[in-house]
Write a protein that holds these residues in place. Structure first.
Motif, short mmCIF file in Angstrom:
data_model
loop_
_atom_site.label_atom_id
_atom_site.label_comp_id
_atom_site.label_asym_id
_atom_site.label_seq_id
_atom_site.Cartn_x
_atom_site.Cartn_y
_atom_site.Cartn_z
N PHE A 88 -7.51 -1.41 2.33
CA PHE A 88 -8.13 -0.11 2.10
C PHE A 88 -7.51 0.59 0.90
N SER A 89 -6.20 0.50 0.78
CA SER A 89 -5.51 1.12 -0.35
C SER A 89 -6.03 0.58 -1.67
N ALA A 90 -6.29 -0.74 -1.70
CA ALA A 90 -6.79 -1.36 -2.92
C ALA A 90 -8.18 -0.84 -3.29
N ARG A 91 -8.90 -0.30 -2.31
CA ARG A 91 -10.22 0.27 -2.56
C ARG A 91 -10.15 1.78 -2.82
N GLY A 92 -8.92 2.30 -2.91
CA GLY A 92 -8.75 3.73 -3.14
C GLY A 92 -8.85 4.57 -1.89
N VAL A 93 -8.74 3.93 -0.72
CA VAL A 93 -8.81 4.64 0.56
C VAL A 93 -7.40 4.72 1.13
N PRO A 94 -6.78 5.90 1.20
CA PRO A 94 -5.44 6.00 1.80
C PRO A 94 -5.52 5.59 3.27
N ALA A 95 -4.50 4.88 3.73
CA ALA A 95 -4.55 4.34 5.10
C ALA A 95 -3.17 4.34 5.71
N VAL A 96 -3.13 4.48 7.04
CA VAL A 96 -1.88 4.44 7.80
C VAL A 96 -2.04 3.52 8.99
N ALA A 118 0.85 -1.19 0.00
CA ALA A 118 0.00 0.00 0.00
C ALA A 118 0.88 1.23 0.00
N ARG A 119 0.64 2.12 -0.93
CA ARG A 119 1.36 3.39 -0.94
C ARG A 119 0.91 4.22 0.26
N PRO A 120 1.78 5.03 0.84
CA PRO A 120 1.42 5.80 2.03
C PRO A 120 0.31 6.82 1.81
N GLY A 121 0.31 7.49 0.65
CA GLY A 121 -0.71 8.50 0.39
C GLY A 121 -0.65 9.68 1.34
N LEU A 122 0.52 9.93 1.90
CA LEU A 122 0.64 10.99 2.90
C LEU A 122 0.66 12.39 2.32
N ASP A 123 0.65 12.50 0.99
CA ASP A 123 0.63 13.82 0.37
C ASP A 123 -0.79 14.38 0.28
N LEU A 124 -1.79 13.57 0.61
CA LEU A 124 -3.18 14.03 0.54
C LEU A 124 -3.48 14.97 1.70
N PRO A 125 -4.36 15.96 1.50
CA PRO A 125 -4.66 16.92 2.57
C PRO A 125 -5.15 16.28 3.85
N ILE A 126 -6.03 15.28 3.77
CA ILE A 126 -6.55 14.66 4.98
C ILE A 126 -5.44 13.94 5.73
N ALA A 127 -4.48 13.35 4.99
CA ALA A 127 -3.35 12.69 5.64
C ALA A 127 -2.44 13.71 6.30
#
Length: 367
Positions: free
Chosen positions: A313-321, A281-290
Motif C-alpha cells: 500500500f505504501s508503494a501506491r502512496g497509501v499510508p498503512a499500519v 514502508a514508512r509509517p506515515g503517522l504524521d498524516l491527519p487520518i493516521a
C-alpha cells in the motif's frame, strides 16, 4: 459450516480457524467468506480467484482499506480450535488463530455490522501471504482491479498485540559464493578450501553493528545475518564452492536500491546474487487520518520489525499500519493461540474509528 457474521466475534473466529486454509488451499474458506458477505446489501462483493473484496459506496470524503490474509502456515496437529484458560487468560488455540484469522474475524464481523461507516471501507481478504511474494493474492487484485487498492489509509490486521505498528522493514535476501579448487582430502595441499574461504565473509557479518534510525518518530533497528550455508561434496573431498545465504532487514528510510548498494559495499570483492528484495514502508503517522486513527484506537505506535503487506500500500502512496489481535510471537508456533480479550479490544477500537461510536461500541453477541 456456513459462517455467521452476526455471531459473537470469538465464535466466528473459531469457525474460521476450523476451515483449514494452508497456503494454496484457501478456496473453501474464500467460498464461505464470499457467501457470507453477499448476504449484506450495503456491500459490493468482488471475487478475484481466492481473493474476496467487499466495499461500501456511500460517497464519504475518505476511503480506507482493512485487509487480512486467509491462509496459514502448515498444520502442526493444531486443529480443530479449542478454548482454554491459562493463568486466568481465556485463549483460543489453533492454527491461524493469531496469524491472522483473528484479524480476519474482526474485519468480517465489522463489515457485516457497519452498514453506514463514517468512512467508505474496502474490506480485502486475500490468499497466499505466507509463501513467496509472487503468489500473494494482492498481486491478483493489483493486476485485475487496481482501483480496489485505492484508499486514503489502510489497516492490515496482522497480529500486533492490539498495538499500532507503523510501517515495516524492507527485506533483501542474497547469496554470496566463495570458490576454491577441489582435491582429495588426503592431499589437501593440492586444493583450495572454499568453506575456509568463507571465514572472511562470516567475520564481516560478525563485525556488523546494527544501524538504528528514527523514521517518522519510530525507531527501526536493521539486521544483517547469515541464514543458511551450503558447501562440500563428500567426506573426502576439499570443497570448491561454498554458498552463504544472507538476509538484510533494512529500515524504511532506505530504498531497495540503496539497500543493495549498502550490502555490496559491505561485501566488496565478492559476487552477490540478489534472490529477493522488497521495499519497506514508512509509517506515515504524521498524516491527519493516521493521527485520528491513533486517537480512536488509543494506542502508542511502535515500529514494525518484519515485512508485511503494508509495503504494497505504501508503494501506491497509501499510508498503512499493522493493527490486529494476537501476540506476534505466537505466530507460526505449534501452540499458536490468540487471547480472547485481544480480539474484543481490536474489534471495539475499529468499530469506534469506523463507526464514530463510543469506545465501548457493541460487539456482536454481547447483548
Amino acid at each position: 459450516m456456513a459462517l455467521d457474521l452476526r455471531a459473537d466475534v470469538v465464535d466466528l473466529l473459531g469457525s474460521i480457524v476450523d476451515i483449514e486454509s494452508v497456503s494454496g488451499n484457501e478456496r473453501h474458506l474464500a467460498d464461505e467468506v464470499e457467501s457470507a458477505l453477499r448476504e449484506y446489501p450495503h456491500l459490493e462483493v468482488v471475487r478475484l480467484g481466492n481473493n474476496v473484496l467487499a466495499r461500501t459506496g456511500l460517497g464519504r470524503a475518505e476511503r480506507v482499506v482493512v485487509a487480512g490474509h486467509l491462509d496459514t502456515v502448515p498444520l502442526a496437529d493444531n486443529l480443530p480450535s479449542e478454548i482454554r484458560t491459562v493463568d486466568g487468560e481465556e485463549r483460543l488455540y489453533g492454527r491461524g488463530t493469531c496469524d491472522m484469522k483473528a484479524g480476519v474475524a474482526v474485519a468480517l464481523s465489522l463489515a457485516a455490522e457497519l452498514s453506514a461507516p463514517s468512512r467508505d471501507v474496502t474490506w480485502i481478504f486475500y490468499d497466499n501471504e505466507e509463501v513467496e511474494a509472487a503468489r500473494n493474492g494482492l498481486n491478483t487484485v493489483e493486476r485485475e482491479r487496481p482501483d480496489l487498492m485505492e484508499a486514503d489509509f489502510a489497516v492490515l490486521g496482522e497480529p500486533s498485540g492490539a498495538r499500532v505498528e507503523g510501517g515495516c522493514q524492507g527485506t533483501m535476501r542474497f547469496t554470496l559464493t566463495t570458490t576454491g579448487v577441489a582435491a582429495h582430502s588426503a592431499r589437501a595441499w593440492r586444493g583450495v578450501n572454499a568453506i575456509h574461504a568463507a571465514a572472511d565473509v562470516l567475520e564481516r557479518l560478525a563485525a556488523y553493528e546494527p544501524r538504528k534510525v528514527v523514521v517518522d518518530g519510530l525507531e527501526y533497528i536493521e539486521g544483517l545475518n547469515a541464514v543458511r550455508i551450503h558447501g562440500g561434496v563428500a567426506g573426502n573431498v576439499i570443497p570448491d564452492r561454498c554458498t552463504i545465504e544472507i538476509n538484510f532487514r533494512f529500515a524504511p528510510d532506505r530504498t531497495p536500491e540503496e539497500a543493495e548498494r549498502y550490502v555490496r559495499d559491505v561485501f566488496e570483492g565478492y559476487p552477490i546474487e540478489v534472490t529477493d528484495l522488497a521495499p519497506g514502508a514508512r509509517p506515515g503517522l504524521d498524516l491527519p487520518i493516521a493521527q485520528e486513527f491513533l486517537r480512536a484506537v488509543g494506542s502508542e505506535p511502535a515500529a514494525k520489525y518484519g515485512w508485511t503487506d503494508v509495503a504494497r500500500f505504501s508503494a501506491r502512496g497509501v499510508p498503512a499500519v499493522n493493527y490486529g489481535p494476537g501476540d506476534p510471537l505466537k505466530a507460526h508456533q505449534d501452540d499458536e493461540y490468540c487471547a480472547v480479550a485481544s480480539v474484543r479490544t481490536v474489534r471495539a477500537a475499529l468499530a469506534q474509528w469506523l463507526g464514530g461510536g463510543p469506545a465501548g461500541a457493541r460487539t456482536s453477541g454481547d447483548e
